[in-house]
Enzyme design. Sequence first.
Site, PDB file in Angstrom:
ATOM      1  N   ILE A 180       2.092   1.823  22.340  1.00 34.05           N
ATOM      2  CA  ILE A 180       2.942   2.989  22.557  1.00 34.05           C
ATOM      3  C   ILE A 180       2.456   3.806  23.749  1.00 34.05           C
ATOM      4  O   ILE A 180       3.264   4.304  24.544  1.00 34.05           O
ATOM      5  CB  ILE A 180       2.996   3.851  21.280  1.00 34.05           C
ATOM      6  CG1 ILE A 180       3.703   3.094  20.148  1.00 34.05           C
ATOM      7  CG2 ILE A 180       3.713   5.171  21.546  1.00 34.05           C
ATOM      8  CD1 ILE A 180       3.666   3.800  18.800  1.00 34.05           C
ATOM      9  N   SER A 222       1.940   8.449  11.691  1.00 34.36           N
ATOM     10  CA  SER A 222       2.465   7.202  11.156  1.00 34.36           C
ATOM     11  C   SER A 222       3.254   7.490   9.891  1.00 34.36           C
ATOM     12  O   SER A 222       3.029   8.520   9.228  1.00 34.36           O
ATOM     13  CB  SER A 222       1.315   6.241  10.816  1.00 34.36           C
ATOM     14  OG  SER A 222       1.764   5.086  10.143  1.00 34.36           O
ATOM     15  N   TYR A 229      -6.736   4.234   6.624  1.00 29.09           N
ATOM     16  CA  TYR A 229      -5.733   4.561   7.640  1.00 29.09           C
ATOM     17  C   TYR A 229      -4.768   5.621   7.119  1.00 29.09           C
ATOM     18  O   TYR A 229      -4.455   6.593   7.818  1.00 29.09           O
ATOM     19  CB  TYR A 229      -4.980   3.290   8.025  1.00 29.09           C
ATOM     20  CG  TYR A 229      -3.971   3.464   9.129  1.00 29.09           C
ATOM     21  CD1 TYR A 229      -4.366   3.777  10.428  1.00 29.09           C
ATOM     22  CD2 TYR A 229      -2.604   3.287   8.879  1.00 29.09           C
ATOM     23  CE1 TYR A 229      -3.435   3.919  11.449  1.00 29.09           C
ATOM     24  CE2 TYR A 229      -1.673   3.418   9.894  1.00 29.09           C
ATOM     25  CZ  TYR A 229      -2.088   3.734  11.168  1.00 29.09           C
ATOM     26  OH  TYR A 229      -1.161   3.860  12.186  1.00 29.09           O
ATOM     27  N   LYS A 265      -4.275   9.328   8.676  1.00 32.44           N
ATOM     28  CA  LYS A 265      -2.989   9.780   9.203  1.00 32.44           C
ATOM     29  C   LYS A 265      -2.422  10.942   8.400  1.00 32.44           C
ATOM     30  O   LYS A 265      -1.741  11.819   8.962  1.00 32.44           O
ATOM     31  CB  LYS A 265      -2.002   8.607   9.253  1.00 32.44           C
ATOM     32  CG  LYS A 265      -2.373   7.546  10.277  1.00 32.44           C
ATOM     33  CD  LYS A 265      -2.463   8.110  11.694  1.00 32.44           C
ATOM     34  CE  LYS A 265      -2.683   7.022  12.731  1.00 32.44           C
ATOM     35  NZ  LYS A 265      -2.725   7.553  14.112  1.00 32.44           N
TER      36      LYS A 265
END
Length: 284
Positions: free
Chosen positions: A26, A153, A166, A170
């Site tokens: 990204i 996310s 993760y 996030k």
Amino acid sequence: MDDTGKVQDNGLQGQVVWITGASGGIGAALARQLAARGARLVLSARRADVLEAVKADCVSAGLAPDAVLVLPLDVIAVDSMPAAVAAVLARFGHVDLLINNAGISQRSSCLETELDVYRRLFEVDVIGQIALTKQVLPHMVSRGSGHVAVTASVAGKVGVPLRTGYCAAKHAVMGFFDALRTEMAHLGIAVTTIVPGFIRTDIARNALTGTGAPTGVADEDIDGGMDVDDCAAAILEGFASGTEEIAVGKGAEMDLLALKRNDPTGTFRLLEAMAADVVARRPS
């Protein structure tokens, strides 16, 4: 594009945009599209050689070479950030938009994940974003304008299997930057959270196993996800429209955002079933 075929800048012409995690995925896609809109760029990641390749793409998109600063930076190395900010200010004088995009994912169950892996996920995905933001914010506040964005996310909204670290990181990112928005609004600083679903990048191959080694393995959900250039275009459209939380993706994973709000219990049962299926399909 306008009717002449030229990419419209959406107010980004001449803006100074600093992107971390700019060496691929990204971040690199955003850099290329921002270059086409005439933004001046600071590209940061750990590998200078890969950043130089992204810079070459940006120059090919129409930017002058001196409008792109390659600035290698490891977001874990917090002590190096004051010098990095000084280098950016020496080149461009200010930062209009900071895109905190550096990050790493995970593919391991809690039972098999070493504590150091959790620490690394938080250092990269949370502390690194906070630390750089804290270095840049005073300069934005002194000018009375600026924009800070972070790539979170869908995993920052729901808990999904094999990503306990993760998801935790996030979720923390979402919480920090949502709270920061409340503090910065009266100072003229905008804060945007970006909430991608499955985007076709190398995030799965670079994700950490329970021992901290990269998986090196593709993920069919990621490989079947949204094209990264389409993702970058959607993010820039969100910036231009003032969207404060940009959800971007094309698959069923995006439905989880509404499902979690409207039916938390149903979301838990759905993801428990997903976890059982994932475990059943994992190599023994």
